[in-house]
Design an enzyme around this catalytic site. Structure first.
Site, PDB file in Angstrom:
ATOM      1  N   CYS A  93       0.587  -1.111   0.359  1.00 17.96           N
ATOM      2  CA  CYS A  93      -0.370  -0.219  -0.095  1.00 17.96           C
ATOM      3  C   CYS A  93       1.193   1.338  -0.312  1.00 17.96           C
ATOM      4  O   CYS A  93       1.597   1.892  -0.722  1.00 17.96           O
ATOM      5  CB  CYS A  93      -1.233   0.333   0.888  1.00 17.96           C
ATOM      6  SG  CYS A  93      -2.330   1.172   0.718  1.00 17.96           S
ATOM      7  N   HIS A 191      -3.497  -5.775   2.083  1.00 16.57           N
ATOM      8  CA  HIS A 191      -3.080  -5.954   3.747  1.00 16.57           C
ATOM      9  C   HIS A 191      -3.695  -7.016   4.249  1.00 16.57           C
ATOM     10  O   HIS A 191      -4.127  -8.102   3.282  1.00 16.57           O
ATOM     11  CB  HIS A 191      -3.807  -4.509   4.447  1.00 16.57           C
ATOM     12  CG  HIS A 191      -3.163  -3.507   4.458  1.00 16.57           C
ATOM     13  ND1 HIS A 191      -2.058  -3.035   4.707  1.00 16.57           N
ATOM     14  CD2 HIS A 191      -4.017  -2.347   3.642  1.00 16.57           C
ATOM     15  CE1 HIS A 191      -2.005  -1.356   3.992  1.00 16.57           C
ATOM     16  NE2 HIS A 191      -3.231  -1.075   3.682  1.00 16.57           N
TER      17      HIS A 191
HETATM   18  N1  GLN Z   1      -1.965   7.072   2.046  1.00 24.84           N
HETATM   19  C1  GLN Z   1      -2.129   6.333   1.102  1.00 24.84           C
HETATM   20  C2  GLN Z   1      -3.397   6.461   0.159  1.00 24.84           C
HETATM   21  O1  GLN Z   1      -4.608   6.450   0.964  1.00 24.84           O
HETATM   22  C3  GLN Z   1      -1.919   4.454   1.767  1.00 24.84           C
HETATM   23  C4  GLN Z   1      -2.697   3.947   2.542  1.00 24.84           C
HETATM   24  C5  GLN Z   1      -2.529   2.884   3.740  1.00 24.84           C
HETATM   25  O2  GLN Z   1      -1.418   1.897   3.196  1.00 24.84           O
HETATM   26  N2  GLN Z   1      -3.102   1.951   3.442  1.00 24.84           N
HETATM   27  O3  GLN Z   1      -3.170   5.750  -1.321  1.00 24.84           O
END
Ligand code: GLN
EC number: 6.3.5.13
Length: 235
Positions: A93, A191
């Site tokens: 992510c 995740h």
């Molecule tokens: N900040 C990034 C987004 O919202 C990654 C979010 C995350 O790692 N869950 O796309």
């Protein structure tokens, strides 16, 4: 087979949402279960990134810590050096976005990434939250991937990478694909943690370092997979 596997968990103080540290535990466990001693170096954002690790893991995070982590990794240079030495990278992510060329920061501004993957990420119309299921690139020889996603970012793949999978539920990169890889550098929006839900993917990463691995008892991983896949694919 080599004797000692070194995992590097990058910036647990900045990037470790939704159980992503579990990816480290899964790799340690699956290596040790095959008789391979494994140790993990936890690299906080104030520490230099060691260059001699075998598998580098980066988790997800909020927008501001993501930017800070990017700045520090770019300045440090250790991750680049490790990849040049043939290290494996598994990034999730925020970690996935930041090892690309550019992504959207907290105000939507372009932030220059670490540049290990030929991808560019921007902001989507709405936050992608929920279960993700995807059919992996057949070249990887993996079963259906399952994960949980929560991100605003959408990611465009350049010619230097291959999609990790084709999305069958959820958003992933936002264009029908999910994650990507180039050589031994892998990024994903999953995740969950991803490697607990996808032990074959964990073994693939390990095999890139230690060679082919004998099977192990995956009863509990398999129950989790079936439960999660049934929940999302029956909708
Ligand atoms: N900040 C990034 C987004 O919202 C990654 C979010 C995350 O790692 N869950 O796309």
């Amino acid at each position: 087979m080599q004797s000692d596997l070194c995992l590097v968990w990058i910036y647990p103080d900045l990037l470790s949402t939704y159980g992503d540290q579990g990816n480290v535990l899964v790799l340690e466990h699956r290596a040790r279960a095959r008789g391979i001693p494994a140790r993990t170096i936890h690299v906080r954002s104030s520490d230099p990134v060691p260059q001699q690790g075998h598998i580098y893991l980066i988790g997800g995070g909020e927008d501001r810590p993501q930017i800070l982590a990017t700045e520090r990794l770019r300045r440090d240079g250790g991750l680049h050096a490790a990849v040049a030495n043939g290290a494996v990278v598994f990034a999730v992510c925020a970690g996935y976005q930041l090892i690309g060329r550019v992504y959207a920061g907290d105000e939507g501004q372009p932030v220059e990434g670490v540049g290990l993957l030929d991808i560019s990420s921007g902001r989507g119309q709405r936050r992608a939250v929920g279960e993700l299921a995807a059919e992996p690139d057949p070249a990887l020889g993996l079963p259906t991937l399952t994960g949980f996603e929560n991100h605003m970012g959408v990611t465009t793949l350049g010619p230097g990478v291959r999609p990790l999978a084709r999305t069958v539920a959820g958003v992933g990169n936002g264009d029908g694909t999910e994650g990507c890889y180039a050589g031994r550098v892998v990024g994903t929006y999953m995740h969950g943690p991803a490697l607990a839900r996808n032990p074959a993917l964990a073994d693939l990463l390990l095999s890139w370092v230690v060679g082919a691995l004998p099977p192990m008892d995956d009863t509990w991983y398999e129950r989790l997979r079936q439960e999660r896949l049934a929940a999302v694919l029956s909708k």
